[in-house]
Design an enzyme around this catalytic site. Sequence first.
Site, PDB file in Angstrom:
ATOM      1  N   SER A  77       0.795  -1.238   0.000  1.00 37.12           N
ATOM      2  CA  SER A  77       0.000   0.000   0.000  1.00 37.12           C
ATOM      3  C   SER A  77       0.821   1.279   0.000  1.00 37.12           C
ATOM      4  CB  SER A  77      -0.968   0.002   1.177  1.00 37.12           C
ATOM      5  OG  SER A  77      -2.034  -0.889   0.927  1.00 37.12           O
ATOM      6  N   TYR A 167     -10.794   2.636   5.657  1.00 31.06           N
ATOM      7  CA  TYR A 167      -9.694   2.336   4.740  1.00 31.06           C
ATOM      8  C   TYR A 167     -10.124   1.282   3.722  1.00 31.06           C
ATOM      9  CZ  TYR A 167      -4.893   1.360   3.273  1.00 31.06           C
ATOM     10  OH  TYR A 167      -3.739   1.193   2.544  1.00 31.06           O
ATOM     11  N   SER A 168      -9.926   1.590   2.436  1.00 33.52           N
ATOM     12  CA  SER A 168     -10.372   0.692   1.374  1.00 33.52           C
ATOM     13  C   SER A 168      -9.475   0.818   0.150  1.00 33.52           C
ATOM     14  CB  SER A 168     -11.814   1.000   0.977  1.00 33.52           C
ATOM     15  OG  SER A 168     -12.193   0.255  -0.165  1.00 33.52           O
ATOM     16  N   GLY A 300       2.934  -0.692   4.028  1.00 29.15           N
ATOM     17  CA  GLY A 300       2.510  -1.521   2.908  1.00 29.15           C
ATOM     18  C   GLY A 300       2.592  -2.987   3.276  1.00 29.15           C
TER      19      GLY A 300
END
Length: 347
Positions: A77, A167-168, A300
């Site tokens: 991420s 969060y998506s 991430g």
Amino acid sequence: MPPLRTLLAVPVALTLLALAPTASSAPSPPPTDAILPLLLAQGGVPAAALLAREGSGTRYAEAGPGISRADHFRAGSITKTFIATVVLQLAAEHRLKLSDTVERYLPGLVRGSGNDGRTMTLRSLLTHTSGLNDFALDTRGVVPLTPLQAVRIALTHPPADPGRFSYSSTNYVLLGLVIQQVTGHSYAAEAERRIIAPLGLTGTSFPGSLTSLPSPHGRAYAADGTDVTELDPRVAGAAGELVTTLADLDRFYAALLGGRLLPPHWLREMLDTRAAHGLYGMGLFPVKLPCGTTVWGHNGRITGSYVRTAATIGGRRVLTFRVNTTSIADPDLEPALLAAEFCPRTS
């Protein structure tokens, strides 16, 4: 994956106290370097490494076998910071507005189960306040998908409350599609042209469907010890596809927080957390450390890799650490490591 934000003061204090040298001890390594091996203490994490940068100087440390400073690895991420930077550059060029609806760029795409792109703005995608479900909760990050397939999976679920931070990864898959619609080029091509090439990030790439890592690289392991070095990046797409190196991430976040990639107004927009109630800006989130210092960055997580970068405003100090498996041994060690790096040491 939701970013870690809760700082547990007691575990941090105890960890740092345990690492403090006594008057008679030999010179100790920097506290971050001393914490790094603790990431391997539980859960079978094979190896960890960090690269800290302050001004023009760097410091590297590693723990465990089969990991090195020059390794390429999957950054998960952290990709979102790159995507958000491209979107804000396009806003600065007046090629889009953050108040524009998703419907304007992707007509008819976001409809179903109460989701409606006509009432959803680009700002809400950037700040994770759109309410869209995270497609990765269904796929568990192991199913390669096209962007449209990822969005359709998310649209089988009703949205969260509008305006609430949720969060998506679906938000950033949609932003990747918006970039392509606005520029006529893929998000990968735009990130290469606007960020990767100008900063000389020679170890950074968007691999598309390429399952192998560039050389040099070590191995990557799932939580159960399975070798997952070969992985189809389409499991994450614009939300987590990036492959990079420790040095490149330090350079990128130093440049971003130092104002080299965005005009001052748009960097302030990126750091504005009001829409997400203090939890998230746009592709970045803040962490206030026990000493009062606030650092900005992202984490991430993708199968076989966990990465975290944090930097001070201005970008003078940056830290990136990674493990070559899906998570660190103890999540409480992350805030401890950040505090050790960014809080002043006392004698």
